[in-house]
Enzyme design. Structure first.
Site, PDB file in Angstrom:
ATOM      1  N   HIS A   1     -15.007  -0.768   5.301  1.00 22.91           N
ATOM      2  CA  HIS A   1     -13.931  -1.506   5.980  1.00 22.91           C
ATOM      3  C   HIS A   1     -14.386  -2.060   7.338  1.00 22.91           C
ATOM      4  O   HIS A   1     -15.254  -1.485   7.996  1.00 22.91           O
ATOM      5  CB  HIS A   1     -12.763  -0.533   6.204  1.00 22.91           C
ATOM      6  CG  HIS A   1     -11.503  -1.179   6.678  1.00 22.91           C
ATOM      7  ND1 HIS A   1     -11.116  -1.151   7.997  1.00 22.91           N
ATOM      8  CD2 HIS A   1     -10.553  -1.852   6.005  1.00 22.91           C
ATOM      9  CE1 HIS A   1      -9.952  -1.780   8.114  1.00 22.91           C
ATOM     10  NE2 HIS A   1      -9.585  -2.217   6.924  1.00 22.91           N
TER      11      HIS A   1
ATOM     12  N   GLU B   1     -16.232   4.995   2.035  1.00 22.76           N
ATOM     13  CA  GLU B   1     -14.806   5.162   1.762  1.00 22.76           C
ATOM     14  C   GLU B   1     -14.675   6.056   0.534  1.00 22.76           C
ATOM     15  O   GLU B   1     -15.578   6.099  -0.301  1.00 22.76           O
ATOM     16  CB  GLU B   1     -14.151   3.798   1.503  1.00 22.76           C
ATOM     17  CG  GLU B   1     -14.193   2.908   2.726  1.00 22.76           C
ATOM     18  CD  GLU B   1     -13.524   1.545   2.531  1.00 22.76           C
ATOM     19  OE1 GLU B   1     -12.685   1.400   1.637  1.00 22.76           O
ATOM     20  OE2 GLU B   1     -13.862   0.633   3.301  1.00 22.76           O
TER      21      GLU B   1
ATOM     22  N   ASN C   1       0.826  -1.218   0.000  1.00 29.93           N
ATOM     23  CA  ASN C   1       0.000   0.000   0.000  1.00 29.93           C
ATOM     24  C   ASN C   1       0.860   1.268   0.000  1.00 29.93           C
ATOM     25  O   ASN C   1       0.351   2.367   0.221  1.00 29.93           O
ATOM     26  CB  ASN C   1      -0.929   0.023   1.216  1.00 29.93           C
ATOM     27  CG  ASN C   1      -1.985  -1.053   1.116  1.00 29.93           C
ATOM     28  OD1 ASN C   1      -2.434  -1.376   0.029  1.00 29.93           O
ATOM     29  ND2 ASN C   1      -2.385  -1.617   2.248  1.00 29.93           N
TER      30      ASN C   1
ATOM     31  N   LYS D   1      -0.471   4.045   4.530  1.00 30.08           N
ATOM     32  CA  LYS D   1      -0.513   3.634   3.116  1.00 30.08           C
ATOM     33  C   LYS D   1       0.354   4.602   2.295  1.00 30.08           C
ATOM     34  O   LYS D   1       1.573   4.518   2.389  1.00 30.08           O
ATOM     35  CB  LYS D   1      -1.968   3.532   2.678  1.00 30.08           C
ATOM     36  CG  LYS D   1      -2.706   2.523   3.601  1.00 30.08           C
ATOM     37  CD  LYS D   1      -4.043   2.104   3.166  1.00 30.08           C
ATOM     38  CE  LYS D   1      -4.809   1.356   4.249  1.00 30.08           C
ATOM     39  NZ  LYS D   1      -4.271   0.036   4.590  1.00 30.08           N
TER      40      LYS D   1
ATOM     41  N   HIS E   1      -7.407   5.147   1.171  1.00 29.94           N
ATOM     42  CA  HIS E   1      -6.780   4.819  -0.122  1.00 29.94           C
ATOM     43  C   HIS E   1      -6.813   5.978  -1.111  1.00 29.94           C
ATOM     44  O   HIS E   1      -6.423   5.817  -2.265  1.00 29.94           O
ATOM     45  CB  HIS E   1      -7.450   3.576  -0.718  1.00 29.94           C
ATOM     46  CG  HIS E   1      -7.338   2.401   0.196  1.00 29.94           C
ATOM     47  ND1 HIS E   1      -6.214   1.603   0.253  1.00 29.94           N
ATOM     48  CD2 HIS E   1      -8.178   1.929   1.150  1.00 29.94           C
ATOM     49  CE1 HIS E   1      -6.380   0.683   1.179  1.00 29.94           C
ATOM     50  NE2 HIS E   1      -7.561   0.853   1.744  1.00 29.94           N
TER      51      HIS E   1
ATOM     52  N   SER F   1     -11.248  -0.101  -0.667  1.00 27.25           N
ATOM     53  CA  SER F   1      -9.967  -0.782  -0.477  1.00 27.25           C
ATOM     54  C   SER F   1      -9.787  -2.040  -1.315  1.00 27.25           C
ATOM     55  O   SER F   1      -8.680  -2.341  -1.733  1.00 27.25           O
ATOM     56  CB  SER F   1      -9.768  -1.118   0.994  1.00 27.25           C
ATOM     57  OG  SER F   1     -10.828  -1.903   1.465  1.00 27.25           O
TER      58      SER F   1
HETATM   59  C1  LIG Z   1     -10.431   1.582   4.167  1.00 25.06           C
HETATM   60  C2  LIG Z   1      -9.531   1.369   5.327  1.00 25.06           C
HETATM   61  N1  LIG Z   1      -9.800   1.993   6.483  1.00 25.06           N
HETATM   62  C3  LIG Z   1      -9.027   1.823   7.561  1.00 25.06           C
HETATM   63  C4  LIG Z   1      -7.929   1.018   7.530  1.00 25.06           C
HETATM   64  C5  LIG Z   1      -7.111   0.824   8.757  1.00 25.06           C
HETATM   65  O1  LIG Z   1      -5.986   1.641   8.741  1.00 25.06           O
HETATM   66  P1  LIG Z   1      -4.697   1.213   9.582  1.00 25.06           P
HETATM   67  O2  LIG Z   1      -3.998   0.180   8.767  1.00 25.06           O
HETATM   68  O3  LIG Z   1      -3.934   2.463   9.767  1.00 25.06           O
HETATM   69  O4  LIG Z   1      -5.204   0.648  10.863  1.00 25.06           O
HETATM   70  C6  LIG Z   1      -7.596   0.368   6.332  1.00 25.06           C
HETATM   71  C7  LIG Z   1      -6.365  -0.451   6.196  1.00 25.06           C
HETATM   72  O5  LIG Z   1      -6.118  -1.470   6.594  1.00 25.06           O
HETATM   73  C8  LIG Z   1      -8.423   0.513   5.211  1.00 25.06           C
HETATM   74  O6  LIG Z   1      -8.182  -0.129   4.085  1.00 25.06           O
END
Ligand SMILES: Cc1ncc(COP(=O)(O)O)c(C=O)c1O
Length: 380
Positions: free
Chosen positions: A132, A174, A46, A234, A206, A178
């Protein structure tokens, strides 16, 4: 016997070929990954802008350690909030043109922490079906009512909102999804939010870095989004996350978000390095331009019969369907030196197992040609 479910559930996962295991990566350098003495071209990272190991960010990390230490040594409300955190919050506010910013240790905890704090019995969350796991868990963690609408289906969302019964309504989506790489229509969502006296919460994990002339993500399309969350893990290539919002919500979260209050603050060295990364993201436009150029090459080199979800992000999803077939394709690509993880349920819905290809600014034309040609061969 106590906790019998542990062994039972592991056995079930094994039977269903869904047992998840980690692989210990020796090193990641640009587009390359080293595993068990073998070199692979990495299409699962990522690190969209290719900023991991950037010398200026690494130097900022060292400088941050020297100036502030590796650890914040306590939660933000005790003594954990330092000058490094304040500078980073200010940078994010200026970058996204938002009044306030609040730092969290991860995107997961930011999503969970904010939704949990807003989840009163007078709250209703309206979540895109493909949200997510952290958004889903956060939404269901309190007393709020939760309804999920079909992915990017705003007609259905409006129909549902027409019947809203509670005073506090939060639409959750989102910016770039993702596992599909497609985008929400943030202008449409913000208009719907206004029309139905609701707020919009956008997870820009993303989009940040990749979308917008300076990588501001969805706020470059609509500056009025009520609450923006994005992770630094990311495109920013450090770790942690932020919430950008108005002053009142900022103060509310400092007082009522348990994830914020009862957790050691982000490492100040990490905050210092993140600040440097954002500076680079804003000025190095070529990184975003390269992702667009390489993504166009990828879709034009791929066999037209292979179904690629349309995208304007780094994420290129090829839906295979069957889990075992997706695994087998990923395995064959690995044998050819291409690291591409098969994404399977429960991360994606049943029957939609896929190859999730991430194209980054550290790839070159030859990497992409080789990837597309190998996928063409292996899939057929
Ligand atoms: C859409 C989305 N939100 C939140 C997260 C969580 O972020 P983090 O990896 O910083 O906990 C992710 C990644 O894993 C994600 O893809």
């Amino acid at each position: 016997m106590a906790f019998e479910f542990i062994a039972e559930q592991l056995a079930q996962q094994k039977l269903a070929h869904r047992l998840r295991q980690r692989q210990c990566i020796a090193e990641q350098q640009g587009a390359k990954l080293f595993y068990q003495n073998k070199e692979y071209l990495n299409f699962s990272s990522n690190d969209y802008l290719g900023l991991n190991q950037h010398p200026e960010i690494n130097d900022a990390f060292h400088e941050g350690i020297r100036k502030f230490g590796a650890s914040s040594c306590s939660s933000s409300l005790v003594t954990g909030f330092s000058y490094a955190h304040q500078v980073l919050e200010n940078t994010v506010c200026e970058w996204l043109n938002k009044p306030r910013c609040l730092l969290f240790n991860s995107g997961f905890s930011a999503n969970h922490g904010v939704l949990h704090a807003l989840a009163t019995d007078q709250t209703q969350f309206w979540l895109d079906k493909l949200s997510h796991a952290s958004l889903i868990d956060g939404a269901f963690s309190g007393k709020a009512k939760v309804k999920r609408f079909l992915h990017n289906n705003y007609d259905q969302l409006e129909q549902l909102l027409m019947q809203k019964k509670l005073p506090n309504n939060l639409i959750v989506s989102e910016g770039v999804f993702s596992m599909d790489g497609d985008r929400a229509d943030v202008n449409a969502l913000q208009n719907i939010a206004k029309k139905y006296d609701s707020w919009l919460y956008l997870d820009d994990a993303h989009s940040l870095g990749v979308i917008g002339d300076k990588g501001q993500g969805s706020t470059s399309i609509n500056p009025d989004i009520d609450i923006v969350m994005a992770t630094f893990g990311k495109a920013v290539a450090t770790s942690g996350a932020f919430i950008a919002c108005n002053e009142e919500l900022h103060d509310f979260l400092i007082n009522f978000s348990r994830h914020y209050i009862y957790s050691t603050a982000m490492s100040p060295a990490n905050a210092w390095a993140t600040n440097k990364s954002i500076e680079i993201i804003q000025r190095e436009h070529w990184r975003r331009e390269k992702i667009a150029e390489l993504s166009a090459l990828f879709s034009s080199t791929l066999d037209p019969e292979i179904e690629l979800i349309p995208t304007s992000s780094s994420i290129n999803a090829i839906v295979i369907g069957d889990e075992l077939k997706a695994l087998e394709i990923a395995q064959k690509l690995k044998a050819k030196g291409i690291w591409l993880t098969a994404i399977r349920p429960p991360t994606v819905p049943n029957g939609t197992s896929r190859l999730r290809v991430t194209i980054s600014a550290s790839h070159n034309l030859q990497d992409i040609k080789s990837l597309a040609e190998n996928i063409n061969k292996v899939i057929h």
